[in-house]
Write a protein that holds these residues in place. Structure first.
Motif, PDB file in Angstrom:
ATOM      1  N   ASN A 125       5.307  -7.403  11.023  1.00 48.71           N
ATOM      2  CA  ASN A 125       6.344  -7.052  11.988  1.00 48.71           C
ATOM      3  C   ASN A 125       7.262  -5.950  11.484  1.00 48.71           C
ATOM      4  OD1 ASN A 125       6.058  -8.830  14.345  1.00 48.71           O
ATOM      5  ND2 ASN A 125       6.342 -10.456  12.854  1.00 48.71           N
ATOM      6  N   PRO A 127       9.086  -2.480  10.533  1.00 48.04           N
ATOM      7  CA  PRO A 127       9.132  -1.170  11.170  1.00 48.04           C
ATOM      8  C   PRO A 127       8.519  -0.118  10.271  1.00 48.04           C
ATOM      9  CG  PRO A 127      11.269  -1.709  10.257  1.00 48.04           C
ATOM     10  CD  PRO A 127      10.393  -2.918  10.062  1.00 48.04           C
ATOM     11  N   GLN A 210      13.448  -7.392  13.898  1.00 48.60           N
ATOM     12  CA  GLN A 210      12.257  -7.160  13.083  1.00 48.60           C
ATOM     13  C   GLN A 210      11.764  -8.452  12.417  1.00 48.60           C
ATOM     14  OE1 GLN A 210      10.834  -4.265  13.178  1.00 48.60           O
ATOM     15  NE2 GLN A 210      12.495  -3.299  14.334  1.00 48.60           N
ATOM     16  N   LEU A 254      14.231  -2.676   7.048  1.00 46.48           N
ATOM     17  CA  LEU A 254      14.429  -3.987   7.661  1.00 46.48           C
ATOM     18  C   LEU A 254      15.890  -4.435   7.608  1.00 46.48           C
ATOM     19  CD1 LEU A 254      11.346  -5.863   6.162  1.00 46.48           C
ATOM     20  CD2 LEU A 254      11.632  -5.132   8.528  1.00 46.48           C
TER      21      LEU A 254
END
Length: 645
Positions: A125, A127, A210, A254
């Motif tokens: 998950n 980014p 996130q 994150l």
């Protein structure tokens, strides 16, 4: 310094040992903290990355986030000799072995290229700055359809080659780790992180959008903690999906550093300090903290409408012993993707310490009383004199007994107000907590205990008047052993504390058998996060303990003190119509008990038990016990307390 022993009422000399201290409100660890090492990528994955880059000609940029992380790690760390040369068939083992076991500390001055590669490495998950499926291209050329298809095929290949996971893998890792010398897992943080104080560290926020493991069908999600302040050793974080291990590489993207004055460009790639699991506990649309693992072997479990309070940890070793305490650490975690709708989440952890390693499994079921079913397999490098099983840590500054004066607007300040024990003989014991002037250790001898825990029984906000701390909402933790734990004792350690930032209360089980080098021990128990514990038994409970001096006593022997105990609940009200036959059994070693009375408590319900206590001069301490009985029937738990004249 003296220690008052509950079992024999003797005071024995003891070395002064350091006060446990938490550096921030509702923090997770004591001052002597250590965290786990960051795991290396699998040797097979690195080999696969090199092959793929060579085949596609993408030597200037890794084709995927996993390859980027492997490339960065290869340039920054040297794999141990017994791991780096493993063939691809051993990937399931090598990928789960922390590089930190034999690798040097991460370089705080790593190059910008290394840091960027780690930041852009995607997780399930995380980014990224580019599409994880997009191949490496130059700035002026769009990727072709064939290149995209090749990159997608490469990602699928990597997923297939991810190491398989099983609980046995963690047990095998712990067994092998016990055969190696212990290595200090502390790492030097960059000054920007190490110099953060507690308040600024708390401002490092994980970007909740996130979150990992996020699935509306299960309600669970996972967020990460960043290193900094006192958290100076990264831990390995892995997710497990469909039986496959997926390491979570570091990404500063994150986190939100804005309120700290830092940015994701100057913190460096440091791995993670721990994680928290979230779940809609309070309502179907909410999202609260269910459990967290941060610092040494500490963890928390939360139930419905609870706020952060006491802590649990995996093990306590030589706590309050003359040799000094040893702090085990969790070095690596594996968190399974939950699959049951509104069911459970399972966490596996690798524990390491100078004299013991261990494999832990936590099956956590959320609810009004969230439960963590815990299984541990321990391997001992060396003998341990005092092994603390299922330790609980809490805070008690002052309560209604007020034996020490604090200039405070609040009437009570504590995370827990007593230790409750259900011993192997079926007796229920209640031990009010204290903030003593000297270190105090109480031991409750037992065989095959049925349960123990630190409870917060006082749930009246008016008794605390703290609208931010909400001590009335702090959870009680109850330990339910599984199987026979044999002979030993429940130990309660009470440490003098000047303020509420100290976790100065610890309770745990100590087996009589001392593990020695080469031993293996399996232990299982449930930890339940509950309210005041009234559902644990149907007897009258000791809810309040008040103490006041009485004038005219023998001051040379400590004077005379009056005790006022409140008992309520159970079937007590049934017997109040015949209160003349409702009696209190009071006993005290090395002391005289007089003026015993049992009276109705018209304001609060139940009864009040009053008695006066005077020393005899035979010993400086006394062990007190009190319970209610109607004729020959015991109708209350047993209140017990040590007393120093």
């Amino acid at each position: 310094m003296q220690i008052c022993q509950q079992v024999d009422s003797q005071c024995v000399p003891h070395k002064r040992f350091p006060l446990f201290r938490l550096g921030m409100a509702s923090a997770y660890v004591l001052t002597t903290l250590c965290l786990a090492g960051q795991p290396a990528m699998a040797a097979a994955a690195k080999a696969h990355a090199t092959t793929k880059q060579s085949a596609t000609g993408a030597s200037d940029a890794p084709a995927s986030g996993q390859d980027a992380k492997a490339s960065a790690d290869a340039g920054k760390q040297t794999a141990p000799a017994d791991q780096g040369d493993k063939p691809a068939s051993d990937a399931s083992v090598s990928s789960a072995t922390p590089a930190a076991e034999n690798a040097p500390a991460p370089d705080a001055n790593n190059s910008a290229g290394e840091g960027k590669a780690a930041e852009n490495a995607p997780t399930d998950n995380a980014p990224t700055d580019q599409d994880a499926n997009a191949p490496a291209t130059n700035d002026n050329q769009a990727p072709s359809g064939d290149a995209v298809q090749a990159a997608q095929g490469e990602q699928a290949d990597q997923a297939e080659q991810a190491p398989a996971f099983s609980p046995q893998l963690v047990i095998d890792r712990a067994r092998e780790l016990a055969k190696k010398p212990f290595e200090n897992p502390h790492r030097e943080l960059p000054a920007a992180l190490a110099d953060l104080d507690a308040a600024k560290y708390a401002k490092i926020k994980f970007k909740s959008d996130q979150a990992f493991l996020k699935d509306p069908a299960t309600g669970f999600s996972m967020e990460l903690y960043h290193p900094g302040y006192m958290y100076d050793v990264p831990v390995g974080i892995n997710t497990v999906r469909d039986g496959k291990v997926q390491p979570v590489p570091y990404s500063a993207n994150l986190f939100d550093f804005a309120d700290t004055g830092l940015s994701d460009n100057n913190v460096g790639a440091q791995g993670y300090a721990g994680f928290k699991l979230k779940y809609p506990l309070d309502s179907v649309t909410s999202n609260e903290e269910l459990a967290s693992f941060l610092g040494a072997s500490y963890f928390r479990v939360m139930g419905r409408n609870q706020v952060r309070g006491q802590l649990a940890r995996a093990l306590a070793i030589d706590l309050a012993a003359p040799s000094g305490e040893e702090f085990p650490v969790f070095r690596e975690f594996w968190i399974e993707q939950p699959t049951d709708p509104w069911g459970k989440v399972t966490v596996y952890a690798l524990l390491d310490s100078a004299r013991v390693t261990g494999a832990y499994q936590f099956d956590i079921v959320p609810g009004e009383r969230s439960v963590a079913s815990i299984k541990a397999t321990l391997f001992f490098r060396d003998q341990i004199q005092k092994l603390g099983i299922a330790p609980l840590s809490s805070m008690f500054l002052f309560g209604e007994q007020k034996r020490r004066h604090f200039d405070d607007y609040r009437d009570e300040v504590h995370n827990s107000d007593g230790l409750l024990i259900h011993n192997g003989q079926g007796e229920w014991l209640w031990r009010p907590l204290d903030n003593p002037k000297n270190l105090q250790i109480s031991s409750f001898l037992d065989q095959n205990p049925r349960g123990f825990g630190l409870m917060q029984r006082d749930r009246n906000f008016d008794h605390y008047q703290d609208a931010s701390a909400h001590f009335e909402k702090r959870p009680g933790y109850w330990i339910t052993p599984k199987g026979d734990w044999g002979k030993g004792h429940v130990e309660l350690v009470e440490i003098p504390s000047p303020d509420e930032t100290n976790e100065n209360i610890v309770a745990f089980w100590v087996p009589d058998v001392k593990p020695k080098a080469g031993d293996q021990l399996e232990i299982s128990y449930d930890l339940t996060a509950m309210s005041d514990g009234r559902e644990l038994h149907g007897m009258a409970r000791a809810l309040d303990t008040r103490i006041t001096p009485v004038t005219g006593g023998d001051e040379d022997n400590g004077g005379v003190h009056r005790f006022i105990l409140n008992f309520r609940g159970g079937d007590l009200d049934y017997y109040l119509d015949d209160i003349a036959n409702l009696q209190a059994d009071i006993s005290a070693s090395n002391a005289n008990v007089t003026n015993v009375h049992v009276v109705k408590d018209a304001e609060n319900g139940g009864v009040r038990v009053l008695f006066d206590l005077a020393g005899t001069g035979e010993a400086p301490t006394s062990n007190l016990r009190a319970f209610l009985h109607y004729k020959d029937r015991v109708i209350s738990e047993t209140w017990t307390m040590p007393w120093a004249f």
